[in-house]
Design a protein around this motif. Structure first.
Motif, PDB file in Angstrom:
ATOM      1  N   LEU A   1      -3.510  17.074  16.426  1.00 13.67           N
ATOM      2  CA  LEU A   1      -5.116  17.465  16.599  1.00 13.67           C
ATOM      3  C   LEU A   1      -5.119  18.184  17.891  1.00 13.67           C
TER       4      LEU A   1
ATOM      5  N   GLN B   1      -1.081  11.957  13.567  1.00 15.22           N
ATOM      6  CA  GLN B   1      -2.596  12.977  13.269  1.00 15.22           C
ATOM      7  C   GLN B   1      -3.044  13.369  14.586  1.00 15.22           C
TER       8      GLN B   1
ATOM      9  N   MET C   1      -4.248  19.761  10.217  1.00 15.53           N
ATOM     10  CA  MET C   1      -5.128  19.253  11.168  1.00 15.53           C
ATOM     11  C   MET C   1      -5.842  20.330  11.900  1.00 15.53           C
TER      12      MET C   1
ATOM     13  N   ARG D   1      -9.525  21.075  11.840  1.00 14.78           N
ATOM     14  CA  ARG D   1     -10.360  19.982  12.306  1.00 14.78           C
ATOM     15  C   ARG D   1     -10.599  20.305  13.760  1.00 14.78           C
ATOM     16  N   VAL D   2      -9.932  21.306  14.378  1.00 19.02           N
ATOM     17  CA  VAL D   2     -10.136  21.482  15.869  1.00 19.02           C
ATOM     18  C   VAL D   2     -11.290  21.564  16.251  1.00 19.02           C
TER      19      VAL D   2
ATOM     20  N   VAL E   1     -11.039  11.843  13.605  1.00 19.06           N
ATOM     21  CA  VAL E   1     -11.886  12.855  14.100  1.00 19.06           C
ATOM     22  C   VAL E   1     -13.299  12.333  14.614  1.00 19.06           C
TER      23      VAL E   1
END
Length: 323
Positions: free
Chosen positions: A132, A128, A30, A33-34, A307
């Motif tokens: 994140l 998740q 994860m 995806r930051v 996201v």
């Protein structure tokens, strides 16, 4: 009325990556995806979540920097009397605003989250989302820690500015997820105990991110959050599944839980309406709490990609603040 798990539940045979279980490797991934979700401000990019990191400093929001000779206009309250006495010349202390603060993730992994009718189980979405936020905080140079609660003993990691610390928290989160089973009883005290623990360990200026089942908000939990919000900033992330809000018109459905069985005629319009109203009431209660305490609220659903949902919330927060 709460959604029950279908009697033919085969999720015990599922593995990581299928939306039913989550692995440590997935939670580590994860971090990639930051950049898609600017949760926290940076020198070149301001976060859309108003108040999360640039709110007015509360409590000890400054760090000592250095001592220098007192100059006209300096605050006399910052005079360093020891240095002044030793040098026989007035000196004052200089401070700078904290560049980091503790970010504490309260993450639920309880049997009531072990349910999903869409893309993933709620327990997976919660894990998740926590990952994140944790990676985003670490990339912002904040200290990250947290508490995994919901079934059995609480698993706590103290906030540190350390990748290893976050990995420890994610490992405990993945382990708690792997232990979830459909036939486990819910611990009704777990959420309240987690909130009380946060009040004990967090100092003013910290940020507590609460990621839990939408159904977790009861009278005791709401009172605990109200008390916690007096001293720290909160971000609320309740998670729901479409089945929490609407029964499908699928005829006679059979459910089983803890040895008890229930049959529902989902063609009964009044039954489906009452069920939907209960779901709407739970969502509305979170909204009222967030409005009353002036907290950012980011509800998530298992129905859509994580996201994408978080980006939409950030855009909505920004538009609301700019009006």
């Amino acid at each position: 009325m709460q959604p029950l798990r279908p009697a033919d539940d085969s999720s015990a045979h599922a593995g990581p990556g299928d939306g039913v279980r989550v692995s440590l490797a997935e939670l580590i991934d994860m971090r990639h995806r930051v950049r898609e979700v600017p949760l926290f401000s940076s020198p070149h990019r301001r976060s859309q979540l108003v108040g999360l990191h640039h709110s007015k400093l509360r409590g000890r929001g400054v760090d000592f920097d250095q001592v220098r000779i007192y100059q006209a206009g300096d605050d006399v309250r910052t005079i360093d009397w020891r240095v002044t006495a030793r040098t026989q010349e007035p000196h004052t202390k200089l401070f700078h605003e904290e560049r980091e603060r503790p970010i504490y993730l309260l993450v639920e992994q309880s049997p009531r989250l072990f349910l999903g009718s869409a893309r993933a189980f709620k327990s997976v979405v919660v894990a998740q989302a926590a990952s994140l936020v944790g990676w985003a905080a670490l990339s912002h140079n904040d200290r990250v820690g947290g508490l995994v609660f919901g079934h059995g003993d609480q698993q706590e990691i103290k906030p540190r500015r350390s990748k290893q610390s976050l990995l420890q928290l994610l490992d405990r989160l993945a382990r708690a997820n792997a232990e979830l089973q459909a036939d486990q009883p819910d611990d009704s005290e777990a959420f309240g105990l987690a909130l009380r623990r946060a009040r004990e360990v967090l100092r003013p200026g910290s940020l507590a991110v609460i990621i839990c089942d939408e159904r977790a908000l009861g009278d005791a939990a709401e009172q605990q959050m109200s008390l916690l919000a007096r001293h720290v900033d909160l971000l609320l992330i309740p998670v729901c599944d479409p089945l929490d809000h609407a029964l499908p018109a699928a005829g006679l459905l059979r459910f089983a839980q803890f040895g008890a069985r229930l049959e529902l005629d989902t063609h009964d319009t009044a039954l489906r309406q009452a069920y939907r109203q209960q779901g709407e009431a739970r969502s509305a209660r979170w909204k009222r709490l967030a409005d009353r305490l002036r907290l950012p609220l980011m509800p998530l659903t298992t129905q859509r990609e994580l996201v994408e949902q978080m980006r939409e919330h950030l855009i909505g927060q920004h538009q609301g603040a700019s009006r």
